[in-house]
Write an enzyme that holds these catalytic residues in place. Structure first.
Site, mmCIF file in Angstrom:
data_model
loop_
_atom_site.group_PDB
_atom_site.id
_atom_site.type_symbol
_atom_site.label_atom_id
_atom_site.label_comp_id
_atom_site.label_asym_id
_atom_site.label_seq_id
_atom_site.Cartn_x
_atom_site.Cartn_y
_atom_site.Cartn_z
ATOM 1 N N LYS A 1 6.740 3.647 4.838
ATOM 2 C CA LYS A 1 6.558 5.175 4.740
ATOM 3 C C LYS A 1 7.727 5.396 4.316
ATOM 4 O O LYS A 1 7.880 6.743 3.749
ATOM 5 C CB LYS A 1 6.008 5.570 6.078
ATOM 6 C CG LYS A 1 4.711 5.080 6.377
ATOM 7 C CD LYS A 1 3.523 6.086 5.812
ATOM 8 C CE LYS A 1 2.216 5.976 6.213
ATOM 9 N NZ LYS A 1 1.196 6.785 5.724
ATOM 10 N N ASN B 1 1.752 4.463 -7.871
ATOM 11 C CA ASN B 1 0.526 4.969 -8.734
ATOM 12 C C ASN B 1 -0.014 6.181 -8.641
ATOM 13 O O ASN B 1 -0.567 7.007 -9.661
ATOM 14 C CB ASN B 1 -0.564 3.839 -8.084
ATOM 15 C CG ASN B 1 -0.154 2.482 -8.573
ATOM 16 O OD1 ASN B 1 0.311 2.056 -9.806
ATOM 17 N ND2 ASN B 1 -0.437 1.388 -7.907
ATOM 18 N N THR C 1 0.921 -1.182 0.026
ATOM 19 C CA THR C 1 0.009 -0.068 0.037
ATOM 20 C C THR C 1 0.916 1.373 -0.011
ATOM 21 O O THR C 1 0.722 2.269 -0.625
ATOM 22 C CB THR C 1 -0.922 0.018 1.290
ATOM 23 O OG1 THR C 1 -1.813 -1.081 1.105
ATOM 24 C CG2 THR C 1 -1.724 1.337 1.236
ATOM 25 N N TYR D 1 5.443 -0.980 8.323
ATOM 26 C CA TYR D 1 4.789 0.392 8.153
ATOM 27 C C TYR D 1 6.035 1.329 8.016
ATOM 28 O O TYR D 1 5.778 2.155 7.125
ATOM 29 C CB TYR D 1 3.857 0.738 9.309
ATOM 30 C CG TYR D 1 3.130 2.006 9.476
ATOM 31 C CD1 TYR D 1 2.235 2.273 8.852
ATOM 32 C CD2 TYR D 1 3.874 2.724 10.396
ATOM 33 C CE1 TYR D 1 1.436 3.200 8.950
ATOM 34 C CE2 TYR D 1 3.077 4.053 10.498
ATOM 35 C CZ TYR D 1 1.923 4.407 9.977
ATOM 36 O OH TYR D 1 1.509 5.643 10.154
HETATM 37 P P1 NAD Z 1 -7.348 5.273 9.020
HETATM 38 O O1 NAD Z 1 -6.866 3.735 9.073
HETATM 39 O O2 NAD Z 1 -8.843 5.755 9.690
HETATM 40 O O3 NAD Z 1 -7.135 5.596 7.619
HETATM 41 C C1 NAD Z 1 -6.692 4.945 6.458
HETATM 42 C C2 NAD Z 1 -7.658 4.931 5.487
HETATM 43 O O4 NAD Z 1 -6.897 4.307 4.339
HETATM 44 C C3 NAD Z 1 -8.908 3.788 5.730
HETATM 45 O O5 NAD Z 1 -10.140 4.546 5.195
HETATM 46 C C4 NAD Z 1 -8.477 2.657 4.768
HETATM 47 O O6 NAD Z 1 -9.622 1.951 4.496
HETATM 48 C C5 NAD Z 1 -7.902 3.186 3.777
HETATM 49 N N1 NAD Z 1 -6.847 2.408 2.913
HETATM 50 C C6 NAD Z 1 -6.102 1.331 3.659
HETATM 51 N N2 NAD Z 1 -5.356 0.739 2.482
HETATM 52 C C7 NAD Z 1 -5.809 1.016 1.280
HETATM 53 C C8 NAD Z 1 -5.445 0.867 0.023
HETATM 54 N N3 NAD Z 1 -4.626 -0.124 -0.262
HETATM 55 N N4 NAD Z 1 -6.361 1.530 -0.899
HETATM 56 C C9 NAD Z 1 -7.128 2.383 -0.617
HETATM 57 N N5 NAD Z 1 -7.527 2.722 0.554
HETATM 58 C C10 NAD Z 1 -6.848 2.164 1.482
HETATM 59 O O7 NAD Z 1 -6.150 6.024 9.566
HETATM 60 P P2 NAD Z 1 -5.691 7.546 9.961
HETATM 61 O O8 NAD Z 1 -5.499 7.839 11.264
HETATM 62 O O9 NAD Z 1 -6.979 8.357 9.176
HETATM 63 O O10 NAD Z 1 -4.420 7.640 8.873
HETATM 64 C C11 NAD Z 1 -4.382 8.212 7.859
HETATM 65 C C12 NAD Z 1 -3.030 8.600 7.068
HETATM 66 O O11 NAD Z 1 -2.157 9.386 8.002
HETATM 67 C C13 NAD Z 1 -2.185 7.182 7.106
HETATM 68 O O12 NAD Z 1 -1.379 7.151 5.912
HETATM 69 C C14 NAD Z 1 -1.356 7.104 8.340
HETATM 70 O O13 NAD Z 1 -0.258 6.408 8.045
HETATM 71 C C15 NAD Z 1 -1.191 8.631 8.511
HETATM 72 N N6 NAD Z 1 -0.843 8.865 9.898
HETATM 73 C C16 NAD Z 1 -1.707 9.045 10.930
HETATM 74 C C17 NAD Z 1 -1.575 9.044 12.218
HETATM 75 C C18 NAD Z 1 -2.501 9.280 13.407
HETATM 76 O O14 NAD Z 1 -2.198 9.241 14.469
HETATM 77 N N7 NAD Z 1 -3.714 9.225 12.978
HETATM 78 C C19 NAD Z 1 0.106 9.450 12.520
HETATM 79 C C20 NAD Z 1 0.970 9.120 11.574
HETATM 80 C C21 NAD Z 1 0.444 9.147 9.987
#
Ligand code: NAD
Ligand code: UDP
Length: 324
Positions: A150, A100, A93, A146
């Site tokens: 990233k 992509n 992913t 992860y």
């Molecule tokens: P989340 O899991 O709620 O949201 C991620 C979304 O991506 C989900 O809706 C999931 O269904 C979708 N997804 C996963 N794999 C996918 C794929 N292959 N194709 C299409 N959709 C896909 O998590 P979040 O907390 O909202 O995090 C959002 C982004 O922010 C992520 O990339 C995460 O790594 C980054 N992030 C979040 C935090 C945090 O504390 N929330 C911290 C660091 C980084």
């Protein structure tokens, strides 16, 4: 204001759904692309009625053809229990997803933002973490799918920038919480609130002395949009976005009990492998380049998050994985 066509990959997730909402409020056309691995339609249910909102069920590990002006790439499982469930898919992913979406951005000359993470610093020996710290990631541990995914995505973004194939920017997001976090994501804020509301003991991993710095989602989303809309073409980041106030996990648990007015109960469990001991962002760069800093402090944000948790019905949520 120019109305833009904006794609939010991962737009049904916790952060993505809030971002879609803000962009719609600003009058933009929003295309939410999500495979619903860690989210569900209820997060974006209200947005589906809006004429300038569109939902596409799609997995970003395969290419997609769209005409857009901006792309936010938030698509990736973010909680340890979610990203470790199918680690190879997590890596795909991040890496194939970045390839992509960068190709799409190049084709339609869109600007693209990568939601990177403080996990690129691993278990940091430098404190607080500045963007020029290169990190201490275990490349073969359970968090590597992860962290390294990233990191590889950041590499792809920077190479695309150097090759001048697209306008890119990278945000390194530190622990963010708020309404619409998945109640079964296994992350510390959702677990603690869910357990305390149910009068169960809070599970503390290790002795609870490890630290995190918690950012409320409104601040974080504001930071992402400022970064995307920043007009300095030479500023691509990476830039830390997070709240610099640091708390131990035990302090967080104590605060949850205090806000609920309940007697604290704890159960201590083994600390997960490679769990970072300390984490705190240095946000000098975000302050200088984006004029950004968080406004909502933990007590206020946690109170609002608890209020939201009281309104939801847990049996309406599908646990994305058994790990929570
Ligand atoms: P989340 O899991 O709620 O949201 C991620 C979304 O991506 C989900 O809706 C999931 O269904 C979708 N997804 C996963 N794999 C996918 C794929 N292959 N194709 C299409 N959709 C896909 O998590 P979040 O907390 O909202 O995090 C959002 C982004 O922010 C992520 O990339 C995460 O790594 C980054 N992030 C979040 C935090 C945090 O504390 N929330 C911290 C660091 C980084
Ligand atoms: N944690 C905990 N109990 C839980 C969930 C998490 O003590 O029920 C700890 C975890 O070990 C880590 C911190 O809280 O030290 C933050 O964990 P989370 O999974 O929310 O995020 P990350 O480790 O990715 O920062």
């Amino acid at each position: 204001m120019k109305i833009k066509r904006i794609m939010v990959a991962g737009g049904a997730g916790f952060l993505g759904s809030h971002l879609c909402e803000l962009l719609l409020e600003r009058g933009h056309d929003v295309i939410c692309v999500d495979n619903f691995f860690t989210s569900q339609k209820s997060n974006i249910e209200k947005l589906l009625q809006r004429p300038n909102f569109e939902l596409i069920r799609h997995d970003i590990t395969t290419p997609i053809a769209l005409e857009v002006d901006e792309i936010y790439n938030l698509a990736c499982p973010a909680a340890p229990g979610h990203y470790q469930y199918n680690p190879i898919k997590t890596m795909k992913t991040s890496v194939l997803g970045a390839i992509n979406l960068l190709n799409l951005a190049s084709e339609c000359r869109a600007k693209i933002l990568q939601a990177s993470t403080s996990e690129v610093y691993g278990d940091p020996e430098v404190h607080p973490q500045r963007e020029d710290y290169r990190g201490a990631v275990n490349p073969i541990g359970p968090r590597a799918c992860y962290d390294e995914g990233k990191r590889a995505a950041e590499t792809l973004f920077m190479d695309t920038h150097r090759m001048k194939r697209a306008r890119v920017c990278i945000a390194r997001i530190f622990n963010t919480y708020g309404p619409k976090t998945h109640p079964f994501d296994g992350r510390v804020v959702s677990n603690f609130i869910r357990q305390a509301l149910a009068d169960e003991p809070i599970t503390i991993f290790g002795d609870g002395s490890q630290t995190r710095s918690f950012c409320y989602y409104t601040d974080l989303i504001d930071g992402l949009v400022r970064l995307m809309e920043n007009e300095d073409k030479d500023f691509v980041g990476p830039v830390n976005l997070g709240n610099p106030n640091e708390f131990t996990v035990k302090e967080l648990a104590d605060l949850v009990w205090e806000l609920l007015g309940k007697e604290p109960k704890y159960v201590f469990k083994e600390l997960p492998v490679d769990d970072p001991c300390r984490r705190q962002p240095d946000i000098s760069l975000a302050r200088a380049k984006l004029g950004w800093e968080p406004k909502v402090q933990l007590r206020e944000g946690l109170t609002k998050t608890i209020e939201w948790f009281k309104t939801i019905k847990l049996d309406e949520y599908r646990a994305p994985t058994p790990n929570y």
